[in-house]
Design an enzyme around this catalytic site. Structure first.
Site, PDB file in Angstrom:
ATOM      1  N   HIS A 408       0.677  -1.284   0.134  1.00 53.59           N
ATOM      2  CA  HIS A 408      -0.135  -0.009  -0.054  1.00 53.59           C
ATOM      3  C   HIS A 408       0.847   1.370  -0.143  1.00 53.59           C
ATOM      4  CE1 HIS A 408      -3.493   2.168   1.638  1.00 53.59           C
ATOM      5  NE2 HIS A 408      -2.722   2.936   1.830  1.00 53.59           N
ATOM      6  N   GLU A 409       1.781   1.406   0.897  1.00 47.62           N
ATOM      7  CA  GLU A 409       2.536   2.356   1.162  1.00 47.62           C
ATOM      8  C   GLU A 409       3.679   2.548  -0.257  1.00 47.62           C
ATOM      9  OE1 GLU A 409       1.955   4.714   3.072  1.00 47.62           O
ATOM     10  OE2 GLU A 409       0.659   3.642   4.519  1.00 47.62           O
ATOM     11  N   HIS A 412       1.779   4.767  -2.845  1.00 52.17           N
ATOM     12  CA  HIS A 412       1.879   6.279  -2.573  1.00 52.17           C
ATOM     13  C   HIS A 412       3.211   6.513  -3.146  1.00 52.17           C
ATOM     14  CE1 HIS A 412      -1.847   6.746  -0.572  1.00 52.17           C
ATOM     15  NE2 HIS A 412      -1.452   5.765   0.639  1.00 52.17           N
ATOM     16  N   HIS A 415       3.497   6.721  -6.855  1.00 59.35           N
ATOM     17  CA  HIS A 415       2.729   7.778  -7.302  1.00 59.35           C
ATOM     18  C   HIS A 415       3.487   9.120  -7.108  1.00 59.35           C
ATOM     19  CE1 HIS A 415      -1.666   9.664  -7.422  1.00 59.35           C
ATOM     20  NE2 HIS A 415      -0.913  10.038  -8.147  1.00 59.35           N
TER      21      HIS A 415
END
Length: 625
Positions: A408-409, A412, A415
């Protein structure tokens, strides 16, 4: 085909298992601690950069009153503001991440406060810029864009502030609001100190005789205990203690919401919701459609709760049962090395560069991996230091959840990496509305990969249950929070009191409806009425709904990538690289998802039902066997 060795790696136990995890930061190997020296080599160099920035901020005054006189003056002012903001952000990132690695060190807390104050100074000095631009007519701005190439990156900015003309105040009023920002941050700061440092967390004795102090990390760990007596005791002790300070938390929340409503009214918005969504130009209907859509689909959520009760073999499901492992006999543990291999394999559909940079994050110390004394709880990615790579804070304990959180991290992080690499600083900071798309997208790819490797029915059931938890926690729970947040803002806007008791009453009404308390689907125990008091996201107005909208967007996009739909991967990578070059609704449309429609939520609910269908088939198969 995967070899037996590879399959064994999927279940490799952590090299530092949770019960033996070294919590002394000085004894954690450097390879598992982030290296902040690429931001500033030392505190002294940070101090020198901070003092230099403080002397440069007043340079903005030299251009005040001159922006309309020439295209070059306008470009000079915007470039200077952007450069100052970039350096301010870099300074803040260094201070905040140093503080997060040990929240007991007051030095870095003080450095954070210095940056908040300096940010207010910068905001005050730059307050004249938007009012001066708004005095220009469209023809002048169009001519300036033709004359000065440096202004091209600000085209979206010009369109945006023109769109918000009715909500931009005079120079003096903007200066006043900017100066008030320090006070406006007060409720959040007070909550953070009280909740993380001063709150008297209760201590309990578990069924094995061990005494545990229930801070937030311990709550997260022990509410998931397979021992029902323990998780009931943990939840009751924590939230009952929370309730003793309900009046204090209510006062903090009231001041927080009053601040949000004050700023909305000061800028001539009808509601605080309209004010919050207008910045990224998100239609209010997106928020209301989410709440209405989830409300229509509570039967799917109730199906999940009923399935959980069945799997756990309970006569009656309680709220304290919601975090327990669905299949406690399956102990899936993953070392950091195993997690890295699984994540890289899962993200392979996104191409070589994505994989190469993801691997760098492990080898070049972008990640602070393990929990240590005083370290901030939870996990995050911080890509705000534009000229440096992103960083990640983890509290890795070796469970599947930890591996999924790491993926998940990393979403980020990638991105931020692609946006910072592709866009100039002024366009690099993507909005919150799209921020959770890349992260939950990675979780979906990881789950798909893991399910393809694992054939054991019990383990598959455990992982499907884990995936189901992400639907529960991200779509339904965050929308429940979003409805609560909307309702409490509406109370203040109507002049109704926002006390701790009033907030608890409101929260109880909403949580009982979501969890089917009155229908006997899940018993919401009385002390859960206090749960709202420990949700930090409520201090960032209308933030939480974006977890749900992002999840529905990523569900649709990941399905398309996994199906190898032509062109979808390139569109997705362009989305990651777009920063805020367009409004978030338009960016997602370009990627292939229309968030103004009901389709993303409907597709997500269908996917959730498919997961439950497979789980029920596996349960039936186990019963027959």
């Amino acid at each position: 085909m995967h070899s037996d060795r590879a399959t064994l790696d999927l279940f490799a136990t952590t090299t530092l298992p949770p019960q033996a995890q070294e919590r002394d930061r000085s004894k954690i190997p450097d390879e598992h601690k982030w290296d902040l020296t690429p931001i500033y080599v030392s505190d002294d160099s940070w101090r020198a950069a901070k003092e230099k920035l403080a002397t440069e901020i007043p340079k903005l005054r030299q251009l005040q009153g001159k922006l309309a006189s020439s295209a070059s003056n306008l470009a000079d002012a915007l470039d200077l503001q952007s450069e100052l903001d970039k350096e301010l952000t870099r300074l803040f990132v260094y201070a905040s991440m140093n503080s997060d690695q040990d929240t007991r060190v007051s030095l870095y807390q003080g450095m954070e406060q210095e940056m908040i104050q300096l940010g207010s100074v910068l905001g005050t000095e730059a307050a004249y810029i938007e009012p001066e631009i708004l005095k220009m007519d469209d023809a002048t701005i169009a001519r300036f864009l033709t004359e000065e190439p440096r202004l091209h990156i600000y085209r979206q900015y010009f369109e945006d502030i023109t769109r918000r003309r009715a909500h931009t105040l005079s120079k003096e009023e903007e200066k006043l609001l900017a100066g008030a920002s320090i006070m406006a941050s007060g409720p959040s700061s007070i909550f953070g100190v009280f909740a993380d440092a001063d709150f008297p967390y209760p201590a309990i004795t578990l069924s094995d005789g061990k005494s545990v102090k229930l801070d937030k990390a311990a709550l997260a760990l022990h509410r998931a205990s397979p021992v029902r007596e323990d998780r009931q005791k943990v939840m009751e002790a924590f939230f009952t203690t929370l309730g003793k300070y309900r009046a204090t938390f209510g006062s903090m929340m009231n001041t927080n919401v009053q601040t949000s409503v004050f700023y909305a009214r000061a800028r001539n918005y009808e509601t605080s919701l309209e004010s919050s969504l207008d910045g990224p130009n998100i239609p209010v209907s997106v928020y209301s459609k989410l709440i209405e859509g989830v409300g229509r689909n509570l039967s799917t959520f109730h199906r999940y709760l009923t399935l959980r009760k069945r799997i756990m073999g309970l006569a009656e499901l309680h709220y304290y049962d919601l975090y327990a492992p669905l299949v406690p006999s399956v102990e899936t543990k993953y070392s950091v090395d195993a997690a890295e291999r699984n994540i890289l394999a899962a993200l392979a559909p996104l191409g070589h560069e994505y994989a190469e940079v993801t691997q760098k994050s492990f080898t070049e110390r972008w990640i602070d991996m393990y929990p240590t004394e005083g370290k901030r709880a939870g996990a995050y990615s911080n890509g705000a230091a534009y000229d440096v790579h992103p960083y990640m804070l983890m509290n890795y304990n070796g469970k599947y959840d930890d591996m999924s959180t790491l993926a998940h991290e990393l979403g980020h992080t990638m991105h931020s990496y692609f946006s910072n690499k592709t866009q100039p600083y002024a366009l690099s900071n993507y909005t919150i509305f799209v921020a959770e798309v890349a992260s939950t997208f990675n979780e979906a790819l990881l789950m798909d990969y893991m399910l393809k490797q694992i054939k054991d029915d019990t383990t598959r059931l455990a992982l499907l249950g884990n995936y189901l938890e992400s639907f529960k926690g991200t779509v339904f729970r965050q929308t429940q929070f979003a409805e609560f947040e909307l309702r409490m803002h509406e109370m203040v806007e109507k002049g109704q009191p926002l006390t701790g008791d009033a907030l608890s009453q409101l929260y109880t009404e909403i949580v009982n409806r979501y969890y089917g308390h009155d229908q006997g689907i899940c018993v919401v125990d009385d002390y859960i009425t206090n749960e709202w008091a420990m949700i930090p996201h409520f201090y960032n107005a209308y933030y939480v709904f974006q977890y749900a909208t992002s999840f529905t967007a990523s569900s649709a996009l990941s399905e398309k990538v996994l199906a190898a739909e032509p062109g979808v991967t390139n569109r997705y990578l362009k989305f990651l690289s777009a920063g805020k070059s367009k409004y978030p609704i338009d960016l997602l449309k370009d990627a292939g998802v229309d968030m103004t429609s009901n389709e993303p939520l409907e597709l997500t609910v269908k996917k959730m039902n498919r997961v439950m269908d497979e789980m029920e088939e596996l349960l039936q198969k186990q019963r027959i066997n």
